[in-house]
Design a protein around this motif. Structure first.
Motif, PDB file in Angstrom:
ATOM      1  N   ALA A  53       0.827  -1.205   0.000  1.00  0.00           N
ATOM      2  CA  ALA A  53       0.000   0.000   0.000  1.00  0.00           C
ATOM      3  C   ALA A  53       0.866   1.261   0.000  1.00  0.00           C
ATOM      4  O   ALA A  53       0.598   2.212  -0.744  1.00  0.00           O
ATOM      5  N   VAL A  54       1.913   1.277   0.823  1.00  0.00           N
ATOM      6  CA  VAL A  54       2.797   2.444   0.887  1.00  0.00           C
ATOM      7  C   VAL A  54       3.561   2.601  -0.430  1.00  0.00           C
ATOM      8  O   VAL A  54       3.744   3.719  -0.921  1.00  0.00           O
ATOM      9  N   ALA A  55       3.999   1.486  -1.026  1.00  0.00           N
ATOM     10  CA  ALA A  55       4.723   1.551  -2.302  1.00  0.00           C
ATOM     11  C   ALA A  55       3.822   2.104  -3.404  1.00  0.00           C
ATOM     12  O   ALA A  55       4.256   2.941  -4.213  1.00  0.00           O
ATOM     13  N   VAL A  56       2.567   1.654  -3.449  1.00  0.00           N
ATOM     14  CA  VAL A  56       1.625   2.166  -4.450  1.00  0.00           C
ATOM     15  C   VAL A  56       1.351   3.643  -4.223  1.00  0.00           C
ATOM     16  O   VAL A  56       1.286   4.432  -5.185  1.00  0.00           O
ATOM     17  N   LEU A  57       1.201   4.053  -2.968  1.00  0.00           N
ATOM     18  CA  LEU A  57       0.976   5.467  -2.655  1.00  0.00           C
ATOM     19  C   LEU A  57       2.186   6.301  -3.064  1.00  0.00           C
ATOM     20  O   LEU A  57       2.035   7.382  -3.659  1.00  0.00           O
ATOM     21  N   PRO A 108      10.150   4.736  -5.577  1.00  0.00           N
ATOM     22  CA  PRO A 108      10.973   5.270  -6.671  1.00  0.00           C
ATOM     23  C   PRO A 108      11.544   4.189  -7.578  1.00  0.00           C
ATOM     24  O   PRO A 108      11.681   4.399  -8.789  1.00  0.00           O
ATOM     25  N   LEU A 109      11.900   3.033  -7.013  1.00  0.00           N
ATOM     26  CA  LEU A 109      12.399   1.926  -7.824  1.00  0.00           C
ATOM     27  C   LEU A 109      11.329   1.451  -8.802  1.00  0.00           C
ATOM     28  O   LEU A 109      11.606   1.212  -9.989  1.00  0.00           O
ATOM     29  N   LEU A 110      10.098   1.336  -8.323  1.00  0.00           N
ATOM     30  CA  LEU A 110       9.009   0.930  -9.206  1.00  0.00           C
ATOM     31  C   LEU A 110       8.722   1.992 -10.257  1.00  0.00           C
ATOM     32  O   LEU A 110       8.388   1.664 -11.404  1.00  0.00           O
ATOM     33  N   THR A 111       8.850   3.261  -9.879  1.00  0.00           N
ATOM     34  CA  THR A 111       8.633   4.340 -10.835  1.00  0.00           C
ATOM     35  C   THR A 111       9.602   4.240 -12.002  1.00  0.00           C
ATOM     36  O   THR A 111       9.212   4.341 -13.177  1.00  0.00           O
ATOM     37  N   ARG A 112      10.891   4.037 -11.699  1.00  0.00           N
ATOM     38  CA  ARG A 112      11.887   3.898 -12.762  1.00  0.00           C
ATOM     39  C   ARG A 112      11.652   2.641 -13.584  1.00  0.00           C
ATOM     40  O   ARG A 112      11.801   2.650 -14.806  1.00  0.00           O
ATOM     41  N   SER A 113      11.284   1.574 -12.914  1.00  0.00           N
ATOM     42  CA  SER A 113      11.097   0.301 -13.610  1.00  0.00           C
ATOM     43  C   SER A 113       9.917   0.356 -14.572  1.00  0.00           C
ATOM     44  O   SER A 113      10.014  -0.076 -15.719  1.00  0.00           O
ATOM     45  N   LEU A 114       8.796   0.907 -14.108  1.00  0.00           N
ATOM     46  CA  LEU A 114       7.596   0.949 -14.934  1.00  0.00           C
ATOM     47  C   LEU A 114       7.725   1.913 -16.096  1.00  0.00           C
ATOM     48  O   LEU A 114       6.991   1.804 -17.086  1.00  0.00           O
ATOM     49  N   ALA A 115       8.649   2.868 -15.997  1.00  0.00           N
ATOM     50  CA  ALA A 115       8.845   3.833 -17.077  1.00  0.00           C
ATOM     51  C   ALA A 115       9.605   3.241 -18.253  1.00  0.00           C
ATOM     52  O   ALA A 115       9.601   3.808 -19.356  1.00  0.00           O
ATOM     53  N   LEU A 116      10.258   2.106 -18.068  1.00  0.00           N
ATOM     54  CA  LEU A 116      11.029   1.475 -19.132  1.00  0.00           C
ATOM     55  C   LEU A 116      10.137   0.618 -20.026  1.00  0.00           C
ATOM     56  O   LEU A 116       9.082   0.155 -19.597  1.00  0.00           O
ATOM     57  N   GLY A 233      16.397  -2.592 -11.996  1.00  0.00           N
ATOM     58  CA  GLY A 233      16.669  -1.972 -10.697  1.00  0.00           C
ATOM     59  C   GLY A 233      17.691  -0.877 -10.724  1.00  0.00           C
ATOM     60  O   GLY A 233      17.560   0.136 -10.065  1.00  0.00           O
ATOM     61  N   GLY A 234      18.759  -1.027 -11.515  1.00  0.00           N
ATOM     62  CA  GLY A 234      19.806  -0.018 -11.496  1.00  0.00           C
ATOM     63  C   GLY A 234      19.741   0.955 -12.625  1.00  0.00           C
ATOM     64  O   GLY A 234      20.661   1.752 -12.816  1.00  0.00           O
ATOM     65  N   SER A 235      18.654   0.952 -13.406  1.00  0.00           N
ATOM     66  CA  SER A 235      18.576   1.834 -14.560  1.00  0.00           C
ATOM     67  C   SER A 235      18.123   3.216 -14.161  1.00  0.00           C
ATOM     68  O   SER A 235      17.180   3.402 -13.410  1.00  0.00           O
TER      69      SER A 235
END
Length: 237
Positions: A53-57, A108-116, A233-235
């Protein structure tokens, strides 16, 4: 004269017939171990829901991350607090503070990942792989009752080496080292699931708070390592 009945364990020529030994029933878990296991899985489910829940928020609000080094320092501090408060009424709030913060740092990790390109599929694959790995390894220990306590010293040394190597990879910006660390952390996390579950089953861990944190951290590190291995993860692109 009463006819004699043939011995079912011998053939008609009097030779013994091979019989398979009856396998011994698997011993039941001790009541104390059952209680710790039940409480651990219940608390683990709640912490995973909180982190999700916190990660989605964090993802929805595009909140900035704490930074790798600061995030690591805060996580280690909260982990120390959990161990310090494990027998007090503040143990559960400390657990939820730790898992909530780690969920926030995942945003933030998910944000970068989903943007790829293909990021959604890769995140889903990493999540599914993490869940399948946990279920498979936990089920193996629960079904076989195998004791993995011998892994304790190896895991302690491996985690220390992985921590130092990870910090070095972050500071020196060496992609090959970062990839190696991700592989190592993934393997160590899988071994930790075996180790922690085995300790609960065999009575080595009687505090469900610590057992929950151990499994949670293993799952978190396994998931983030899989993202890194998938090239996400590291992108920073």
């Amino acid at each position: 004269m009463t006819p004699s009945h043939p011995d079912p364990s011998t053939s008609g020529q009097g030779r013994p017939i091979a019989t398979w030994p009856v396998s011994e029933a698997r011993p039941a878990l001790a009541p104390a171990a059952q209680r710790v296991l039940r409480n651990t899985y219940a608390l683990l489910a709640m912490t995973l829901l909180l982190s999700a829940a916190v990660a989605v928020l964090s993802l929805a609000l595009q909140l900035p991350g704490p930074g790798p080094l600061l995030g690591l320092a805060i996580s280690l501090g909260l982990l120390w607090a959990v161990h310090r408060l494990q027998h007090s009424a503040w143990a559960l709030p400390a657990v939820f503070a730790l898992t909530g913060f780690m969920g926030y740092s995942l945003g933030p990790l998910l944000t970068r990942s989903l943007a790829l390109p293909g990021g959604t599929e890769a995140v889903a694959l990493a999540l599914a792989s993490t869940g399948a790995t946990f279920l498979a390894l936990s089920s193996y220990v629960l079904l076989t009752r195998r004791d993995f306590g011998f892994l304790g010293g190896f895991l302690t040394a491996g985690l220390l080496i992985a921590l130092l190597a990870g910090v070095a990879a972050l500071l020196l910006q060496i992609p090959a080292l970062a990839l190696t660390v991700s592989v190592g952390v993934a393997l160590l996390s899988a071994a930790l699931i075996l180790y922690e579950t085995s300790r609960i089953v065999h009575g080595g861990e009687t505090n469900y708070v610590l057992a929950t944190v151990g499994l949670y951290v293993s799952l978190f590190n396994l998931f983030t390592s899989l993202l890194s291995l998938f090239g996400l993860g590291g992108s920073d692109d």
